[in-house]
Design an enzyme around this catalytic site. Structure first.
Site, short mmCIF file in Angstrom:
data_model
loop_
_atom_site.label_atom_id
_atom_site.label_comp_id
_atom_site.label_asym_id
_atom_site.label_seq_id
_atom_site.Cartn_x
_atom_site.Cartn_y
_atom_site.Cartn_z
CD GLU A 91 -4.58 -10.39 -2.85
OE1 GLU A 91 -4.20 -10.44 -1.67
OE2 GLU A 91 -4.72 -11.41 -3.57
CG LEU A 92 -2.88 -2.42 -3.44
CD1 LEU A 92 -2.78 -1.61 -4.71
CD2 LEU A 92 -3.36 -1.55 -2.28
CG ASP A 93 0.94 -2.96 -3.82
OD1 ASP A 93 1.08 -2.57 -5.00
OD2 ASP A 93 0.79 -2.18 -2.86
CB ALA A 94 -1.34 -9.51 -4.08
N GLY A 152 0.81 -1.21 0.00
CA GLY A 152 0.00 0.00 0.00
C GLY A 152 0.84 1.26 0.00
#
Length: 300
Positions: free
Chosen positions: A242-245, A217
């Site tokens: 999926e954020l930063d995944a 994040g």
């Protein structure tokens, strides 16, 4: 003078790669895969220049392979080669693709107000180290226009606010549709929606200013400082919903100490970010990456 030298290098590279192709393969591992592929290419008159393979488990795992080869009159002969290779592919349950080395991938670079990652890509492209076409730079701010246009690259300013995000992404998709093979988020600092991502599955590379999965994040350097880390890093990865995944492509780190404040961490981190992102982009445009189960196999 610099432009003429670059054009000469580019022309030379085009000639060398005119008959070169790269094949990426993934399939369940079993005996005979390498032999079958090599024999097939030999019978087609291809000269294998490089062959790399990897298996997750020889007994019951997945097998991955990258082959670079030359074939006379490639443009004319490649369609028949691909059609005939389906027999091998079906036999081994392969997922496969073939890319012509001479066909340069078209890049769109998305930026915000920080220029360090953008500059690294532009410098490497100008030097001929990134064998690609930078089709455009897109930004939610107008700050980089002069810089980008000085390289002769189209610049598009599309402001983004919470109220206009949907319209901004519609314009971005309109700009890139059919014109871009890879989107690079060079510190773009905006969350990309699933609707946009589905148009570029495994074709959006982001640079995250943290050694993921730590400090996901916003403000990762502040998080790292508060945690008292002894290493900072950066991560280039494919973007997923999926954020930063998404699947990690490349990472690097640098040692720090309690004496380094947040601003110093950011300064050191910028160097890591630019190098890590450029490596990831280079590997993608050279067809060195295979995605499997949210991981990448990188033939480097």
């Amino acid at each position: 003078m610099t432009q003429n030298v670059y054009q000469h290098q580019d022309s030379k590279g085009r000639e060398e790669n005119a008959n070169r192709a790269r094949m990426l393969i993934s399939c369940p591992d079993r005996p005979g895969i390498v032999a079958a592929v090599s024999q097939f290419l030999y019978e087609k008159g291809a000269n294998i220049l490089q062959s790399d393979q990897y298996t997750t488990d020889p007994a019951s795992g997945m097998f991955f392979m990258r082959i670079a080869f030359d074939l006379a009159d490639l443009e004319q002969n490649l369609p028949a080669l691909q059609e005939d290779f389906t027999r091998i592919a079906d036999r081994f349950e392969m997922r496969w693709s073939v890319y012509r080395a001479v066909r340069r991938k078209r890049l769109a670079i998305f930026v915000s107000r920080e220029d360090h990652c953008l500059l690294e890509l532009l410098w490497q492209w100008q030097a001929g180290d990134l064998d690609a076409e930078i089709s455009m730079v897109v930004s939610n701010h107008d700050d980089m226009r002069g810089l980008v246009e000085s390289f002769g690259i189209p610049f598009h300013h599309i402001p983004v606010t919470p109220e206009t995000k949907a319209e901004a992404e519609r314009r971005q998709l309109e700009l890139t549709a059919g014109k871009v093979d890879l989107v690079i988020l060079a510190r773009y600092m905006q969350i990309i929606t699933p609707k946009f991502i589905e148009h570029f599955t495994n074709r959006i590379i982001n640079i995250h200013h943290s050694f993921l999965p730590a400090f996901v994040g916003g403000k990762p350097y502040h998080q790292a400082y508060d945690r008292g880390v002894k290493l900072i890093g950066a991560t280039a990865h494919y973007v997923t919903a999926e954020l930063d995944a998404g699947p990690i492509i490349e990472q690097d780190v640098q040692r720090v100490s309690h004496r380094n404040n947040v601003d110093e961490l950011k300064r050191m981190g910028r160097h890591i970010e630019r190098i890590v992102l450029a490596r990831a982009v280079k590997w993608h445009i050279e067809d060195r990456l295979v995605v499997y189960q949210n991981k990448t196999v990188a033939f480097i």
